[in-house]
Design an enzyme around this catalytic site. Structure first.
Site, PDB file in Angstrom:
ATOM      1  N   ASN A 121      -6.984  -7.648  -5.392  1.00 36.70           N
ATOM      2  CA  ASN A 121      -6.454  -7.232  -4.091  1.00 36.70           C
ATOM      3  C   ASN A 121      -6.660  -5.724  -3.968  1.00 36.70           C
ATOM      4  OD1 ASN A 121      -4.971  -6.655  -1.820  1.00 36.70           O
ATOM      5  ND2 ASN A 121      -2.966  -7.037  -2.770  1.00 36.70           N
ATOM      6  N   TRP A 122      -7.639  -5.337  -3.158  1.00 34.61           N
ATOM      7  CA  TRP A 122      -7.977  -3.903  -3.034  1.00 34.61           C
ATOM      8  C   TRP A 122      -6.988  -3.150  -2.140  1.00 34.61           C
ATOM      9  CZ3 TRP A 122     -14.070  -3.931  -2.126  1.00 34.61           C
ATOM     10  CH2 TRP A 122     -14.679  -4.540  -3.232  1.00 34.61           C
ATOM     11  N   LYS A 123      -6.099  -3.878  -1.505  1.00 36.10           N
ATOM     12  CA  LYS A 123      -5.116  -3.264  -0.591  1.00 36.10           C
ATOM     13  C   LYS A 123      -5.842  -2.339   0.402  1.00 36.10           C
ATOM     14  CE  LYS A 123      -1.701  -3.662  -4.209  1.00 36.10           C
ATOM     15  NZ  LYS A 123      -0.326  -3.464  -4.546  1.00 36.10           N
TER      16      LYS A 123
ATOM     17  N   HIS B 225       1.907 -11.712   0.774  1.00 34.13           N
ATOM     18  CA  HIS B 225       2.034 -10.657  -0.234  1.00 34.13           C
ATOM     19  C   HIS B 225       3.358  -9.925   0.003  1.00 34.13           C
ATOM     20  CE1 HIS B 225       1.327  -7.015  -2.544  1.00 34.13           C
ATOM     21  NE2 HIS B 225       0.417  -7.709  -3.215  1.00 34.13           N
TER      22      HIS B 225
ATOM     23  N   GLU C  30       4.129  -6.940  -0.044  1.00 37.12           N
ATOM     24  CA  GLU C  30       4.047  -5.745   0.825  1.00 37.12           C
ATOM     25  C   GLU C  30       4.076  -6.150   2.293  1.00 37.12           C
ATOM     26  OE1 GLU C  30       0.601  -4.030  -1.068  1.00 37.12           O
ATOM     27  OE2 GLU C  30       1.812  -3.590  -2.835  1.00 37.12           O
TER      28      GLU C  30
ATOM     29  N   GLU D 162       4.420 -13.038  -8.188  1.00 40.33           N
ATOM     30  CA  GLU D 162       4.363 -11.590  -8.327  1.00 40.33           C
ATOM     31  C   GLU D 162       5.775 -11.010  -8.230  1.00 40.33           C
ATOM     32  OE1 GLU D 162       0.175 -10.072  -7.191  1.00 40.33           O
ATOM     33  OE2 GLU D 162       1.400 -10.070  -5.399  1.00 40.33           O
TER      34      GLU D 162
ATOM     35  N   GLY E  75       2.569  -2.564  -8.901  1.00 33.79           N
ATOM     36  CA  GLY E  75       2.211  -1.151  -8.783  1.00 33.79           C
ATOM     37  C   GLY E  75       3.165  -0.215  -9.514  1.00 33.79           C
TER      38      GLY E  75
ATOM     39  N   SER F 170       1.066  -5.404 -12.063  1.00 32.77           N
ATOM     40  CA  SER F 170       0.626  -4.460 -13.098  1.00 32.77           C
ATOM     41  C   SER F 170      -0.182  -5.129 -14.219  1.00 32.77           C
ATOM     42  CB  SER F 170       1.816  -3.688 -13.665  1.00 32.77           C
ATOM     43  OG  SER F 170       2.407  -2.893 -12.648  1.00 32.77           O
TER      44      SER F 170
ATOM     45  N   GLY G 147      -3.924  -5.873  -8.510  1.00 32.25           N
ATOM     46  CA  GLY G 147      -4.006  -4.816  -7.511  1.00 32.25           C
ATOM     47  C   GLY G 147      -4.742  -3.619  -8.069  1.00 32.25           C
ATOM     48  N   GLY G 148      -3.989  -2.637  -8.539  1.00 33.79           N
ATOM     49  CA  GLY G 148      -4.556  -1.359  -8.978  1.00 33.79           C
ATOM     50  C   GLY G 148      -5.758  -1.494  -9.910  1.00 33.79           C
TER      51      GLY G 148
HETATM   52  C1  PEP Z   1      -0.864  -6.850  -6.046  1.00 24.98           C
HETATM   53  O1  PEP Z   1      -1.103  -6.037  -5.173  1.00 24.98           O
HETATM   54  O2  PEP Z   1      -0.879  -8.045  -5.776  1.00 24.98           O
HETATM   55  C2  PEP Z   1      -0.552  -6.369  -7.396  1.00 24.98           C
HETATM   56  C3  PEP Z   1      -0.174  -7.241  -8.286  1.00 24.98           C
HETATM   57  O3  PEP Z   1      -0.680  -5.013  -7.627  1.00 24.98           O
HETATM   58  P1  PEP Z   1      -0.686  -4.277  -9.056  1.00 24.98           P
HETATM   59  O4  PEP Z   1      -1.631  -5.042  -9.952  1.00 24.98           O
HETATM   60  O5  PEP Z   1      -1.188  -2.894  -8.766  1.00 24.98           O
HETATM   61  O6  PEP Z   1       0.706  -4.301  -9.575  1.00 24.98           O
END
Ligand code: PEP
Length: 257
Positions: A12-14, A98, A100, A169, A175, A214, A235-236
């Site tokens: 997920n590049w957000k 998600h 967010e 999640e 994050g 994470s 994500g990151g």
């Molecule tokens: C995500 O955005 O779905 C996520 C899990 O982010 P991160 O890996 O950065 O915690």
């Protein structure tokens, strides 16, 4: 390893890499994915990069996801993008619910279910996200909260033979650098599997349950070795092809579990 639960690693590049940088990242993902035929690799760029990334990954093992979808096919919904548009753009997956979006855009469980339904109606497989806040975890409410989120879309995914994915999640792990340990993750994944099983054993068998929060190259092997963890939503670490490739490689190594 259940063949309908091949490891799935989704990035997920957000709101990053929406232009040229997205194409370069996609090229690097194609390069590592070619060496990992036993792992499904999916990238979810911002809308602005979907068409260019679709061209970049064309004919490769990497699949394209959108990060969001509007439940209606078209209409006066300024700023929104619909299922038929995503499908025409080359998407085969879409992330829905998600945290967010639930948090910043007030998406309810019912709206998330509508989005999952719209995705399936447009030949897109949803990755449906669920997860609890830190406060809910500390109050011992994790399974109650996650079950309520799953119950909202259970009928939608039971009514189709398609193999959707659910991403667990925990919000406190997204994050933040904090990860649920393998035992904490497996407890929730096994519970989700049991709720699917109760609805239909076939549904439990075909649904991949991803862990997100994470995930990094260093913790991926332990998480992906859990019996009910079928992959990761990243994500990151998905913004760096070296890290994302190492996570996909950990999924390959864990597949004999
Ligand atoms: C995500 O955005 O779905 C996520 C899990 O982010 P991160 O890996 O950065 O915690």
């Amino acid at each position: 390893m259940n063949p309908s639960r091949r490891p799935l690693i989704a990035g997920n590049w957000k709101m990053f890499n929406g232009g040229r940088a997205g194409v370069e990242l996609a090229e690097a993902c194609v390069a590592f994915a070619r060496d990992l035929p036993s792992v499904d690799v999916v990238v979810a760029p911002p809308y602005t990069a979907l068409a260019a990334v679709a061209d970049t990954i064309d004919g490769s093992p990497v699949a394209l996801a959108a990060q969001n979808i509007h439940p209606k096919d078209n209409g006066a919904y300024t700023g929104e993008v619909s299922g038929p548009m995503l499908e025409e753009c080359g998407c085969t997956w879409v992330i829905v619910g998600h945290s967010e979006r639930r948090q910043y855009f007030a998406e309810s469980d019912a709206f998330v279910a509508e989005k999952a339904s719209a995705a399936l109606a447009n030949d897109l497989l949803p990755i449906i996200c669920v997860g609890e806040t830190l406060q809910q975890r500390e109050a011992g409410e994790t399974l109650r909260v996650v079950k309520q989120q799953v119950d909202a879309f259970l009928d939608v995914i039971a009514q189709t033979p398609k193999a959707v994915a659910i991403a667990y999640e925990p919000i406190w792990a997204i994050g933040t650098g904090k990860t649920a340990g393998p035992t904490e993750a497996e407890e929730v994944h096994a519970a989700i599997r049991s709720w699917l099983e109760k609805k239909s054993p076939e549904l439990a068998n075909r649904t991949r349950i991803l862990y997100g929060g994470s995930v990094k190259a260093e913790n991926a092997a332990a998480l992906l070795s859990c019996p009910n963890v079928d992959g990761a939503l990243v994500g990151g670490a998905s913004l760096d092809a070296g890290s994302f490739g190492a996570i996909a490689n950990a999924a390959r190594a864990a597949r004999g579990k």
